[in-house]
Design an enzyme around this catalytic site. Structure first.
Site, PDB file in Angstrom:
ATOM      1  N   ASP A  12      55.403 -23.453 -15.664  1.00  0.00           N
ATOM      2  CA  ASP A  12      57.017 -23.956 -16.369  1.00  0.00           C
ATOM      3  C   ASP A  12      56.827 -23.198 -17.449  1.00  0.00           C
ATOM      4  OD1 ASP A  12      58.751 -24.973 -13.780  1.00  0.00           O
ATOM      5  OD2 ASP A  12      57.291 -26.827 -14.207  1.00  0.00           O
ATOM      6  N   LYS A  15      57.668 -18.438 -18.169  1.00  0.00           N
ATOM      7  CA  LYS A  15      56.808 -17.060 -17.749  1.00  0.00           C
ATOM      8  C   LYS A  15      58.392 -15.767 -17.374  1.00  0.00           C
ATOM      9  CE  LYS A  15      54.741 -18.527 -14.128  1.00  0.00           C
ATOM     10  NZ  LYS A  15      54.202 -19.897 -14.725  1.00  0.00           N
ATOM     11  N   GLY A  39      58.724 -19.482  -8.739  1.00  0.00           N
ATOM     12  CA  GLY A  39      60.047 -18.666  -9.777  1.00  0.00           C
ATOM     13  C   GLY A  39      60.624 -18.337 -10.786  1.00  0.00           C
ATOM     14  N   HIS A  40      61.208 -17.975 -10.782  1.00  0.00           N
ATOM     15  CA  HIS A  40      61.924 -17.986 -12.717  1.00  0.00           C
ATOM     16  C   HIS A  40      63.040 -17.911 -12.863  1.00  0.00           C
ATOM     17  CE1 HIS A  40      58.253 -15.757 -13.322  1.00  0.00           C
ATOM     18  NE2 HIS A  40      58.443 -15.067 -11.737  1.00  0.00           N
ATOM     19  N   GLN A 225      52.649 -19.466 -10.262  1.00  0.00           N
ATOM     20  CA  GLN A 225      51.998 -20.709 -10.872  1.00  0.00           C
ATOM     21  C   GLN A 225      51.362 -20.512 -12.163  1.00  0.00           C
ATOM     22  OE1 GLN A 225      51.414 -20.137  -7.214  1.00  0.00           O
ATOM     23  NE2 GLN A 225      53.317 -22.696  -6.421  1.00  0.00           N
TER      24      GLN A 225
HETATM   25  P1  GDP Z   1      58.056 -20.330 -14.975  1.00  0.00           P
HETATM   26  O1  GDP Z   1      58.198 -21.416 -14.152  1.00  0.00           O
HETATM   27  O2  GDP Z   1      56.782 -19.840 -16.337  1.00  0.00           O
HETATM   28  O3  GDP Z   1      58.544 -19.168 -14.436  1.00  0.00           O
HETATM   29  O4  GDP Z   1      59.751 -20.750 -16.296  1.00  0.00           O
HETATM   30  P2  GDP Z   1      61.223 -19.905 -16.543  1.00  0.00           P
HETATM   31  O5  GDP Z   1      60.807 -18.358 -17.301  1.00  0.00           O
HETATM   32  O6  GDP Z   1      61.747 -20.550 -15.351  1.00  0.00           O
HETATM   33  O7  GDP Z   1      61.518 -20.566 -17.583  1.00  0.00           O
HETATM   34  C1  GDP Z   1      61.811 -22.457 -17.484  1.00  0.00           C
HETATM   35  C2  GDP Z   1      62.913 -22.929 -18.747  1.00  0.00           C
HETATM   36  O8  GDP Z   1      62.165 -22.912 -19.709  1.00  0.00           O
HETATM   37  C3  GDP Z   1      63.887 -21.900 -18.135  1.00  0.00           C
HETATM   38  O9  GDP Z   1      64.698 -22.944 -18.495  1.00  0.00           O
HETATM   39  C4  GDP Z   1      63.638 -21.117 -19.804  1.00  0.00           C
HETATM   40  O10 GDP Z   1      64.810 -20.932 -20.430  1.00  0.00           O
HETATM   41  C5  GDP Z   1      63.027 -21.693 -20.857  1.00  0.00           C
HETATM   42  N1  GDP Z   1      62.694 -20.887 -21.931  1.00  0.00           N
HETATM   43  C6  GDP Z   1      61.417 -20.624 -21.315  1.00  0.00           C
HETATM   44  N2  GDP Z   1      61.422 -20.206 -23.045  1.00  0.00           N
HETATM   45  C7  GDP Z   1      61.672 -20.959 -23.540  1.00  0.00           C
HETATM   46  C8  GDP Z   1      61.856 -21.266 -25.584  1.00  0.00           C
HETATM   47  O11 GDP Z   1      61.497 -20.359 -26.073  1.00  0.00           O
HETATM   48  N3  GDP Z   1      62.303 -21.682 -25.755  1.00  0.00           N
HETATM   49  C9  GDP Z   1      63.597 -23.024 -25.683  1.00  0.00           C
HETATM   50  N4  GDP Z   1      64.303 -23.916 -25.960  1.00  0.00           N
HETATM   51  N5  GDP Z   1      64.048 -22.614 -23.962  1.00  0.00           N
HETATM   52  C10 GDP Z   1      62.859 -21.492 -23.197  1.00  0.00           C
END
Ligand code: GDP
Length: 433
Positions: A12, A15, A39-40, A225
């Protein structure tokens, strides 16, 4: 050139945003490990698409997107995802999605086994109960069923299911789950049909990858992950059941280890974790509540509040060595600024006290010593706000730049990307790095 996007902590980290940045002009994008426990969040034409198996790069029309041999696939989930993506009229979707026939299949009995194991264990791992661990176990035991097998005659598939489930059925029957005993004929019928629906996407991915490497194409690996969840390098057994670090991600995508590769470690300006296991900088009370509220740290599907704590440079430093991280992306620079404003300070863990010594890496033997390292913090007074006009590193508030310098110094990794908000273009890229 291969760019691998990997999580530096417990997932989370955001990515999706950096994966999307690299996929914009990539020819090949791959998902290579894990299943629909990852997932993303991908934004397409202003809509948020929750993707669990199909690489987020599918939204860029020039990409070929591969689900690699290291992934475990729940065909029903994948078919739903495909249907959702087709409803968004993504151009040439059918031609551009490729599924490795070597990927393994998650069956309903794998989910039942997840349930059974968690029920019988004194210390449950807290799995997502999507059958991912048991599918990888069957793969290791060489009783797994691969996507290719779904294309066999139904009778051949039935025989494979019969053989794969001999012991599982005994375990169900002996442990009060007799209703989960498998009916191979019924399953073979249903999964053969899934195979037919997926047939057009199933292929030998090796020539596609060989061709991309020969042409020196841009290849992006969307890691699933994160470092501390890796089965070999994470907090075993409080981890996932695959090698989700860089080397596992390459293997799971049939990408040769001698390729030219850069690794982008994705991180957040604070840290959060789902599930049990060590979390040295974990906070409680109002500090944890503030981080959680401002960072919206609640499970995507379960809405369970995540554990929250300060940024940990020691884990990043270990990620540099084990994952080969070349550059960091620090997301949620906006959020940590607000946390600082609310609490009046921000902490960053720069080293640990562990077993009477000061160290700058994550120790390997925590499970043996039972001692979770004690963080040594640097503290910044106050916080900041980042407004939408801030598009370069130079424009950031001075305190935010100081925060980044501390991370670079203590984790020994240059910070090339800075996330300043949830949207894809809320990303500052330091071209000079
Ligand atoms: P993953 O599990 O690493 O792939 O994470 P995701 O790409 O799904 O992102 C997780 C959440 O963090 C999403 O709701 C994004 O919009 C949010 N997010 C990512 N980068 C930022 C950031 O720089 N600031 C804020 N406020 N939210 C972010």
């Amino acid at each position: 050139m291969i760019t691998a996007i990997v999580g530096c902590k417990w997932g989370d980290e955001g990515k999706g945003k950096v994966a999307s940045y690299y996929a914009k002009d990539a020819q090949l994008v791959l998902r290579t490990t894990g299943g629909n426990n990852a997932g993303h969040t991908v934004i397409y034409n202003g809509k948020t698409l929750p993707l669990h198996l199909v690489p987020g790069g599918i939204t860029y029309p020039q990409t070929t997107c591969i689900i690699g041999p290291g992934v475990v696939i729940d065909p029903a989930v994948l078919l739903d995802e495909i249907q959702m993506l087709k409803e968004y009229n993504i151009p040439d979707f059918d031609e551009r999605l490729k599924i490795s026939g070597r990927a393994h299949v998650i069956f309903p009995y794998h989910k039942d086994l997840d349930e059974l194991h968690e029920k019988l264990k004194k210390h449950p791992v807290g799995t997502t109960k999507r059958g991912i661990g048991p599918t990888y176990s069957d793969k290791d035991n060489r009783i797994g069923i691969r996507i290719y097998d779904l294309l066999l005659e139904e009778t051949q598939l039935r025989e494979k299911i019969e053989e794969a489930t001999i012991l599982h059925n005994q375990n169900f029957a002996n442990n009060g789950m007799a209703d989960c005993v498998v009916d191979p004929a019924m399953l073979a019928h249903q999964y053969h049909e899934y195979g037919e629906r997926l047939r057009q996407y199933i292929t030998d991915i090796n020539p596609i990858i060989a061709n991309a490497l020969d042409n020196d194409d841009k290849i992006v690996v969307e890691g699933a992950q994160a470092f501390r969840l890796d089965i070999d390098h994470g907090d075993y057994p409080m981890c996932t059941s695959s090698n989700c670090s860089t080397s596992g991600a390459l293997c799971g995508g049939a990408l040769p280890p001698n390729s030219s590769i850069e690794v982008i470690g994705i991180d957040k300006a604070y840290n959060s974790r789902v599930g049990n296991g060590p979390f040295p900088t974990k906070q409680s009370g109002s500090v944890a509540d503030t981080i959680r509220e401002l960072g919206h740290e609640y499970g995507t599907t379960t809405k369970r509040p995540r554990d929250c704590g300060w940024y940990d440079c020691c884990i990043s430093n270990s990620a540099k060595h084990i994952l080969g991280v070349n550059y960091l992306c620090i997301n949620h620079l906006d959020t940590i600024g607000l946390i600082g404003k609310k609490l009046g300070y921000i902490k960053i863990c720069v080293s640990y006290n562990y077993q009477g010594k000061v160290i700058d890496y994550y120790p390997d033997d925590i499970s043996l010593t039972g001692e979770v390292p004690t963080p040594i913090y640097e503290v910044l007074s106050g916080g900041w706000e980042i407004d939408s006009s801030c598009k370069t590193y130079e424009q950031l508030p001075e305190l935010a730049k100081k925060f980044i310098r501390i991370i670079e110094k203590s984790s020994h990794i240059p910070v090339k990307f800075l996330g300043t908000g949830p949207a894809n273009d809320d990303l500052i890229i330091r071209e000079d790095i």
